[in-house]
Design a protein around this motif. Structure first.
Motif, PDB file in Angstrom:
ATOM      1  N   THR A   1       0.831  -1.192   0.000  1.00  0.00           N
ATOM      2  CA  THR A   1       0.000   0.000   0.000  1.00  0.00           C
ATOM      3  C   THR A   1       0.871   1.251   0.000  1.00  0.00           C
ATOM      4  OG1 THR A   1      -0.091   0.260   2.420  1.00  0.00           O
ATOM      5  CG2 THR A   1      -1.666  -1.261   1.415  1.00  0.00           C
TER       6      THR A   1
ATOM      7  N   GLY B   1      -1.957  -1.762  -3.877  1.00  0.00           N
ATOM      8  CA  GLY B   1      -2.816  -0.586  -3.910  1.00  0.00           C
ATOM      9  C   GLY B   1      -2.055   0.689  -3.630  1.00  0.00           C
ATOM     10  N   GLY B   2      -2.775   1.750  -3.351  1.00  0.00           N
ATOM     11  CA  GLY B   2      -2.165   3.058  -3.128  1.00  0.00           C
ATOM     12  C   GLY B   2      -1.407   3.509  -4.357  1.00  0.00           C
ATOM     13  N   ASP B   3      -0.216   4.041  -4.158  1.00  0.00           N
ATOM     14  CA  ASP B   3       0.670   4.429  -5.261  1.00  0.00           C
ATOM     15  C   ASP B   3       1.842   3.465  -5.371  1.00  0.00           C
ATOM     16  OD1 ASP B   3      -0.683   6.854  -6.122  1.00  0.00           O
ATOM     17  OD2 ASP B   3      -0.051   7.723  -4.217  1.00  0.00           O
TER      18      ASP B   3
ATOM     19  N   THR C   1      -5.113  -2.013  -7.399  1.00  0.00           N
ATOM     20  CA  THR C   1      -6.139  -1.000  -7.178  1.00  0.00           C
ATOM     21  C   THR C   1      -5.528   0.392  -7.032  1.00  0.00           C
ATOM     22  OG1 THR C   1      -6.057  -1.306  -4.775  1.00  0.00           O
ATOM     23  CG2 THR C   1      -7.565  -2.714  -6.007  1.00  0.00           C
ATOM     24  N   HIS C   2      -6.403   1.381  -6.820  1.00  0.00           N
ATOM     25  CA  HIS C   2      -6.026   2.776  -6.616  1.00  0.00           C
ATOM     26  C   HIS C   2      -5.164   3.272  -7.774  1.00  0.00           C
ATOM     27  CE1 HIS C   2      -6.898   1.134  -2.529  1.00  0.00           C
ATOM     28  NE2 HIS C   2      -7.633   2.251  -2.461  1.00  0.00           N
ATOM     29  N   SER C   3      -4.007   3.847  -7.481  1.00  0.00           N
ATOM     30  CA  SER C   3      -3.128   4.356  -8.540  1.00  0.00           C
ATOM     31  C   SER C   3      -1.846   3.538  -8.645  1.00  0.00           C
ATOM     32  CB  SER C   3      -2.788   5.831  -8.268  1.00  0.00           C
ATOM     33  OG  SER C   3      -3.961   6.623  -8.242  1.00  0.00           O
TER      34      SER C   3
ATOM     35  N   SER D   1      -9.885   0.708 -10.680  1.00  0.00           N
ATOM     36  CA  SER D   1      -9.739   2.139 -10.390  1.00  0.00           C
ATOM     37  C   SER D   1      -8.765   2.788 -11.368  1.00  0.00           C
ATOM     38  CB  SER D   1      -9.316   2.340  -8.929  1.00  0.00           C
ATOM     39  OG  SER D   1      -9.384   3.692  -8.563  1.00  0.00           O
ATOM     40  N   GLU D   2      -7.741   3.481 -10.870  1.00  0.00           N
ATOM     41  CA  GLU D   2      -6.800   4.193 -11.736  1.00  0.00           C
ATOM     42  C   GLU D   2      -5.467   3.451 -11.856  1.00  0.00           C
ATOM     43  OE1 GLU D   2      -6.492   8.151 -10.253  1.00  0.00           O
ATOM     44  OE2 GLU D   2      -8.570   8.650 -10.704  1.00  0.00           O
ATOM     45  N   SER D   3      -5.447   2.201 -11.502  1.00  0.00           N
ATOM     46  CA  SER D   3      -4.196   1.441 -11.539  1.00  0.00           C
ATOM     47  C   SER D   3      -3.743   1.216 -12.983  1.00  0.00           C
ATOM     48  CB  SER D   3      -4.376   0.096 -10.837  1.00  0.00           C
ATOM     49  OG  SER D   3      -5.324  -0.705 -11.527  1.00  0.00           O
TER      50      SER D   3
END
Length: 339
Positions: free
Chosen positions: A219, A241-243, A263-265, A287-289
């Motif tokens: 994360t 996830g996260g960045d 997930t996420h970016s 998401s934006e991954s």
């Protein structure tokens, strides 16, 4: 003879009837009727040799006493006590056996920077079992239940780690860069390894299996390298996830609910992995991954096969995920541009 600052010897050699005499002097001396000046040797810098203290631990034969632990025949009893005696460069060498609360361990085991926790590397930790967990206050995830907390430049090698406590994690890595290798992270209630903050671990040649949640979770702004592991029989093999942007290379990711869930970016780089026989999907992007499955200059070389629904399912906002140089077929992917 005039003194000269350009001379590079500090010894006066005088021949006598008894042989050769070397005189080291701080001031000019007289030899016969000649004055010989003091001269200086070039200074050499003293170096301290690298030194690693080894502390031996045996849960059956050992005793927690400051006078023992330096030899295999007189070991300490607990990792907990050995950590109190350790310094950067210390290797804590574990004998076969079970290390748990019943044998005196106090969890979580919080490693010190630069300390190596080592068991049986040749057999990926077989017979060296660390079982248990305790409350750990994470800076990014509040209270967690953890077996081992890795530190900066620590090494965890050749051990089997299990945390059966509710939501238990075997190894917690937060904003540090440890190495976790040749070990087994198995049968924990949640993850084998949780990576958070801005951590950049090297996780290599481990068997990560039969965990209730994920094999490895990453994360926040984590990076590092995940290479050559077997990740199997768990929920999500990797949850990224996260960045997070780790390199995920040469792993066997099989028989999980999903192989990788991104997930996420998050922007992980995937190279040379075998992602096979997962119950649902091999890889899911949400998401934006934007997982990197290969480019024109660096092919992915990932093999996807026999996953239950899709080999790659792209449900991210980026409608077409580009995948270059992988073993993939068109009817097994969704939202992916194959090249």
């Amino acid at each position: 003879m005039k003194a000269s600052s350009h001379l590079f010897a500090s010894a006066l050699v005088a021949l006598s009837m008894t042989g050769c005499v070397v005189v080291v002097t701080e001031e000019p001396v007289t030899l016969g009727n000649k004055m010989v000046p003091r001269v200086q040797l070039p200074q050499t810098q003293k170096t301290t040799p690298a030194y690693k203290q080894i502390l031996y631990v045996d849960p059956v034969e050992g005793t927690d006493n400051p006078t023992v632990g330096q030899t295999e025949t007189q070991p300490l009893q607990t990792i907990t006590y050995a950590l109190k005696q350790s310094n950067p460069g210390t290797v804590i060498q574990l004998a076969p056996g079970e290390y748990s609360a019943q044998t005196g361990e106090i969890f979580p085991l919080e490693l010190k920077a630069g300390v190596t926790l080592r068991g049986n590397e040749a057999q990926q930790g077989e017979g060296v079992k660390i079982i248990g967990g305790g409350d750990y206050l994470s800076r990014t995830w509040a209270k967690q239940n953890v077996t081992i907390v890795a530190a900066e430049k620590t090494e965890i090698a050749g051990v089997t780690v299990t945390n059966r406590n509710r939501s238990g994690t075997a190894i917690w890595v937060e904003s540090t860069a440890p190495t976790i290798r040749n070990s087994r992270l198995v049968n924990s209630d949640r993850e084998g390894i949780f990576v958070t903050g801005n951590a950049a671990p090297r996780i290599e040649n481990n068997r990560i299996a039969d965990n209730g949640g994920n094999g490895i979770s990453l994360t926040h702004n984590t990076a590092g390298e995940i290479r050559g592991n077997q990740i199997e029989n768990t929920g999500f093999g990797l949850a990224i996830g996260g960045d997070a942007a780790p390199l995920v290379a040469d792993n066997q990711i099989r028989n999980n609910l999903d192989g990788l869930v991104i997930t996420h970016s998050a922007r992980p780089i995937l190279r040379g992995n075998a992602i096979v026989e997962n119950q649902r999907d091999g890889l899911v992007a949400i998401s934006e991954s934007q997982p990197d499955l290969g480019t024109a200059t660096a092919e992915g070389n990932n093999m996807f096969a026999n996953n239950g629904r899709y080999d790659v399912q792209n449900a991210a906002k980026q409608q077409n995920l580009v995948a270059v140089g992988n073993q993939l077929t068109g009817d097994r992917v969704l939202g992916v541009q194959l090249q």
